[in-house]
Design a protein around this motif. Structure first.
Motif: not given
Length: 80
Positions: A22, A25-26, A29, A61, A64-65
């Motif tokens: 995860e 994935r994040v 950004q 990160v 949020e993930s």
């Protein structure tokens, strides 16, 4: 390098692998690169090697993930 002093109750190395996925994935950004991680299941600790603009962005990160924010972040410089 960040340190999670206590793994969540019942978490396994496989769960940590999922959380790391995860992060991957994040991370783009925010200009962050979670490079690797290590799990010490015996002592319940997780260590993450991350390149980030600053400690707060690295923590963002994680937050949020998957929500598992490190207890401590050490800003280190690579040696040879």
């Amino acid at each position: 390098m960040d340190v999670h002093e206590t793994m969540p109750e019942g978490a396994t190395a496989a769960d940590v692998a999922g959380a790391h996925a995860e992060d991957l994935r994040v991370q783009g950004q925010y200009g962050v690169h979670y490079r690797s991680y290590w799990v010490d299941e015996t002592d319940g600790k997780i260590f993450c090697l991350v390149e980030a603009p600053d400690a707060e962005t690295a923590a963002r990160v994680h937050r949020e993930s998957h929500g598992l924010v490190a207890d401590r972040i050490f800003e280190v410089v690579e040696g040879s």
